[in-house]
Design a protein around this motif. Structure first.
Motif, short mmCIF file in Angstrom:
data_model
loop_
_atom_site.label_atom_id
_atom_site.label_comp_id
_atom_site.label_asym_id
_atom_site.label_seq_id
_atom_site.Cartn_x
_atom_site.Cartn_y
_atom_site.Cartn_z
N ALA A 45 -18.06 -30.69 -15.70
CA ALA A 45 -18.47 -29.42 -16.99
C ALA A 45 -19.50 -28.60 -15.93
CB ALA A 45 -19.09 -29.88 -17.51
N GLU A 46 -20.54 -29.00 -15.33
CA GLU A 46 -21.71 -28.40 -15.10
C GLU A 46 -21.32 -27.43 -13.68
OE1 GLU A 46 -26.06 -31.81 -17.33
OE2 GLU A 46 -24.70 -30.92 -14.75
N PHE A 47 -20.78 -28.18 -12.95
CA PHE A 47 -20.51 -27.32 -11.52
C PHE A 47 -19.11 -25.53 -12.40
CE2 PHE A 47 -22.25 -30.10 -9.17
CZ PHE A 47 -22.66 -29.27 -8.38
N GLN A 48 -18.55 -26.40 -13.20
CA GLN A 48 -17.11 -25.13 -13.74
C GLN A 48 -18.81 -23.99 -14.60
OE1 GLN A 48 -15.08 -26.41 -16.76
NE2 GLN A 48 -13.70 -25.74 -16.27
N GLY A 83 -26.11 -16.01 -18.39
CA GLY A 83 -26.69 -16.93 -18.38
C GLY A 83 -27.20 -16.59 -17.20
N ASP A 84 -28.37 -17.55 -17.20
CA ASP A 84 -29.08 -18.14 -15.85
C ASP A 84 -28.17 -19.34 -14.86
OD1 ASP A 84 -30.89 -18.05 -14.12
OD2 ASP A 84 -32.52 -18.54 -14.60
N PRO A 85 -27.74 -18.85 -13.77
CA PRO A 85 -27.45 -19.72 -12.60
C PRO A 85 -28.12 -21.00 -12.75
CG PRO A 85 -26.72 -17.59 -12.10
CD PRO A 85 -28.03 -17.28 -12.41
N ASN A 86 -29.83 -20.84 -12.85
CA ASN A 86 -30.94 -21.48 -12.22
C ASN A 86 -30.67 -22.57 -13.04
OD1 ASN A 86 -31.86 -20.63 -9.44
ND2 ASN A 86 -32.20 -19.02 -10.73
N GLN A 87 -30.77 -22.24 -14.49
CA GLN A 87 -30.72 -23.23 -15.81
C GLN A 87 -30.12 -24.68 -15.64
OE1 GLN A 87 -29.49 -21.80 -19.52
NE2 GLN A 87 -30.52 -23.11 -20.94
N VAL A 88 -28.63 -24.30 -14.99
CA VAL A 88 -27.55 -25.28 -15.00
C VAL A 88 -27.29 -25.58 -13.57
CG1 VAL A 88 -24.87 -25.48 -14.46
CG2 VAL A 88 -25.58 -22.90 -16.17
N ILE A 89 -28.67 -25.32 -12.82
CA ILE A 89 -29.03 -25.78 -12.12
C ILE A 89 -29.49 -27.21 -12.07
CG2 ILE A 89 -29.89 -25.75 -8.50
CD1 ILE A 89 -28.62 -22.82 -8.88
#
Length: 105
Positions: free
Chosen positions: A67-70, A82-88
């Motif tokens: 789900a996080e990679f999606q 949203g900021d991709p770095n937050q998900v990373i």
């Protein structure tokens, strides 16, 4: 008859597949946003396949990573804000936990 060879530990189902997916992401992501998005999408698909062999807490962790990679793909392609770095950051935390659960990926 005694055997002095140690028994090899059997890793939980899904761990090897998840490890392969995460290794491929690190190899393929590159530095361009478009290649990172494509690698995140492929990793999502690979992790969804890995979860089919996983059970319990390992399965839950692999599902969460998928789900996080999606979400990372969506953010990198502009489908969601949203900021991709937050998900990373979330991915890195969950990868560390999966490593612990699987006995190091």
């Amino acid at each position: 008859m005694e055997s002095s060879a140690p028994l090899s530990a059997v890793r939980p189902g899904g761990c090897d597949e998840a490890a392969a997916a995460l290794t491929a992401y690190r190899r393929d992501a590159g530095t361009a946003r478009s290649s990172q998005a494509a690698a995140a999408k492929q990793t999502y698909l690979d992790l969804m396949g890995a979860v089919l062999d996983a059970q319990g807490v390992v399965g839950s962790k692999i599902s969460r990573l998928a789900a996080e990679f999606q979400e990372l793909n969506f953010r990198l392609t502009g489908m969601t804000g949203g900021d991709p770095n937050q998900v990373i950051g979330d991915i890195n935390t969950d990868v560390a936990e999966l490593n612990r659960l699987c006995g190091s990926i």
